[in-house]
Scaffold this motif. Structure first.
Motif, PDB file in Angstrom:
ATOM      1  N   ASP A 118       0.753  -1.298  -0.121  1.00 16.19           N
ATOM      2  CA  ASP A 118      -0.047  -0.003  -0.201  1.00 16.19           C
ATOM      3  C   ASP A 118       0.858   1.257  -0.073  1.00 16.19           C
ATOM      4  O   ASP A 118       1.409   1.589   1.038  1.00 16.19           O
ATOM      5  N   LYS A 120       0.270   4.188   0.140  1.00 15.81           N
ATOM      6  CA  LYS A 120      -0.463   5.251   0.749  1.00 15.81           C
ATOM      7  C   LYS A 120      -0.283   5.088   2.283  1.00 15.81           C
ATOM      8  O   LYS A 120      -0.311   6.081   3.194  1.00 15.81           O
ATOM      9  N   LYS A 121       0.359   3.884   2.671  1.00 14.70           N
ATOM     10  CA  LYS A 121       0.895   3.857   4.077  1.00 14.70           C
ATOM     11  C   LYS A 121       1.994   4.503   4.286  1.00 14.70           C
ATOM     12  O   LYS A 121       3.071   4.151   3.625  1.00 14.70           O
ATOM     13  N   GLY A 376      -6.078  -8.372   1.103  1.00 19.18           N
ATOM     14  CA  GLY A 376      -6.864  -6.949   1.327  1.00 19.18           C
ATOM     15  C   GLY A 376      -7.791  -7.184   2.130  1.00 19.18           C
ATOM     16  O   GLY A 376      -7.981  -6.904   3.538  1.00 19.18           O
ATOM     17  N   ASN A 380     -12.873  -3.663  -1.678  1.00 25.78           N
ATOM     18  CA  ASN A 380     -11.264  -3.187  -1.555  1.00 25.78           C
ATOM     19  C   ASN A 380     -11.190  -2.013  -0.925  1.00 25.78           C
ATOM     20  O   ASN A 380     -10.227  -1.746  -0.009  1.00 25.78           O
ATOM     21  N   MET A 384      -9.092  -1.830   2.804  1.00 19.39           N
ATOM     22  CA  MET A 384      -7.848  -1.359   2.861  1.00 19.39           C
ATOM     23  C   MET A 384      -7.589   0.023   3.476  1.00 19.39           C
ATOM     24  O   MET A 384      -6.578   0.332   4.137  1.00 19.39           O
ATOM     25  N   ARG A 388      -5.125   0.438   6.675  1.00 20.78           N
ATOM     26  CA  ARG A 388      -4.224   1.606   6.509  1.00 20.78           C
ATOM     27  C   ARG A 388      -4.347   2.459   8.078  1.00 20.78           C
ATOM     28  O   ARG A 388      -3.263   2.817   8.524  1.00 20.78           O
ATOM     29  N   ALA A 400       2.223  -8.188  -1.545  1.00 14.82           N
ATOM     30  CA  ALA A 400       2.289  -7.237  -2.757  1.00 14.82           C
ATOM     31  C   ALA A 400       2.952  -8.061  -3.954  1.00 14.82           C
ATOM     32  O   ALA A 400       3.219  -9.124  -3.668  1.00 14.82           O
TER      33      ALA A 400
END
Length: 461
Positions: A118, A120-121, A376, A380, A384, A388, A400
């Motif tokens: 991820d 964005k994490k 995940g 979704n 997610m 997160r 991943a």
């Protein structure tokens, strides 16, 4: 050692350098030749003497290994990582001079790498050497394909390079690689094993279950971390050998970045592409192996009948089918899963085949498939967001896509589970479980404990 029946390297380099356009400062040259049989793991072990990063990939169910040494070029991307990576890859191929009479998978220009679970994490110090998307074109590639062996050299040339001098330098490094081949040997033991915040993980599972019961999601996958300390620095080649010996029907991989190395043995294919022929895998629903044939059979039959595991599996089947419909035709999916046995675990398994439509690429498929509900959750977006905000670790490349693609229109990506980040004499292992509305906290904890075993078993446990 090397069978040289092809055009000499110096001649090929001279041809490229002499014809390099005046508006080009440099050009990637890729030269592949066929060689005699080589033990790919011994080659990987010996290559550490060159102090260059190494990459290892094998599909133990097939006669296919790739070993990458050094770095001719690297593709990095943060934002829009699928699109940027694809654009840079296509641009690289369009401008490369490729001398490869064989055109088999894993030869020519090959990029190997992976992505963060991820982007964005917020990235932690643990994964600082691994980018959100990072693919390496190694300087040297050894490929085993159906018991044939190939050696590829990738190098950049400029107008000022002298072909003979450059060829001599390359051939010297090549000779060192094959001369230094060693059998890996290591007696690693675990001195300390720390489960990172197990009680807080159970509390997060409870929170996830509550979110599902209030219709905020249907399934949320939560991972946890185990930190290890060894008696000495881990030998990556030795770990790979043990993984190969113990884990049939798996992808064994290692991505080395300086002192850090992401290693694993994952049974979960994300997607394989051979020309336009596409193969994906639904692998979700987990049970241990039995101690006897009778017990093993009963566990597998119970797994096929278990409502929670079948529900988990069906989430993945539906998602993969939906993801492929836009980009492919002739999608074929069996009506029922089968049990896929591994060394320590068994899973529910459904293969999916299709034909990729014109105008689409492996990156379109990977973007649609990642993250699967097995890693995940579903839906979704909601799952997610929960991961997160609540998960207690930075997954990095765990869970991943990792894999490779080549200049011959072949590629394959797997989901990086059953894995760990080795850092000298320490390591972090990762394991996760799918939480649904009826999940039992202790059963979920025990499932993740089982999923640590494939890596623990080769690290001295």
């Amino acid at each position: 050692m090397i069978e040289v029946k092809e055009t000499p390297i110096e001649e090929l380099l001279d041809r490229v350098i002499s014809n390099l356009p005046s508006n080009k400062k440099y050009q990637l040259v890729s030269i592949t030749k066929k060689i005699k049989e080589v033990n790919t793991l011994h080659f990987f072990e010996g290559a550490k003497a060159l102090n260059k990063d190494r990459i290892f990939w094998t599909s133990t169910a097939e006669q296919y290994d790739v070993v990458g040494i050094g770095n001719a070029y690297e593709i990095h991307a943060k934002e829009n990582r699928f699109e940027i990576t694809e654009n840079k890859w296509n641009e690289l191929l369009a401008n490369a001079k490729i001398f490869n009479p064989y055109q088999v998978a894993g030869t020519g220009v090959v990029a190997l790498g992976g992505m963060a679970f991820d982007p964005k994490k917020e990235q932690t110090h643990l994964w600082e050497k691994f980018s959100p998307s990072q693919f390496t074109i190694p300087a040297f590639i050894l490929t085993k394909n159906n018991n044939n062996y190939y050696f590829t050299i990738n190098t950049y040339v400029t107008k000022d390079d002298h072909p003979r001098q450059l060829a001599t330098e390359i051939e010297h490094q090549e000779s060192l690689l094959f001369r230094n081949m060693e059998q890996p040997s290591d007696h690693l033991t675990i001195n300390e094993k720390i489960e990172v915040k197990p009680d807080k993980w159970r509390e997060t599972v409870r929170q996830a279950r509550e979110a599902i019961r209030t219709n905020k999601a249907e399934k949320i996958v939560l991972a946890r971390e185990m930190r290890l300390k060894f008696n000495k620095e881990a030998n990556i080649a030795s770990i790979l050998q043990k993984l190969i010996d113990k884990h049939a029907n798996s992808y064994i991989f290692a991505f080395e970045k300086g002192e850090d190395c992401f290693v694993g043995a994952t049974p979960e294919r994300l997607v394989k592409l051979n020309g336009e022929q596409l193969l994906s895998t639904c692998l979700a629903g987990t049970a241990p192996r039995g101690k006897t044939k009778e017990e093993d059979l009963k566990i597998s039959q119970d797994l096929l009948k278990d409502e929670k595991n079948r529900q988990e599996h069906e989430f993945v089947v539906k998602m993969i089918k939906g993801a492929l419909e836009t980009y492919s035709t002739e999608i074929e999916i069996p009506n029922e899963p089968i049990v896929y046995p591994l060394k320590n675990l068994q899973h529910l398994y459904t293969p999916v085949t299709a034909i990729l439509k014109d105008g689409y690429s492996i990156f379109d498929i990977v973007k649609q498939l990642h993250p699967t509900p097995a890693l995940g959750g579903t839906p979704n977006k909601e799952s997610m967001a929960f991961i997160r905000d609540h998960e207690l670790l930075d997954r990095g490349w765990y869970g991943a896509p990792v894999g490779w693609l080549d200049s011959n229109q072949n590629s394959e990506f797997a989901v990086a589970i059953r894995s760990g980040l080795i850092q000298g004499n320490e390591a972090s292992l990762f394991a996760g479980g799918g939480i649904v509305k009826d999940s039992n906290l202790e059963e979920e904890y025990e499932e993740t404990t089982i999923k640590f075993k494939p890596m623990l078993s080769v690290l001295g446990d």
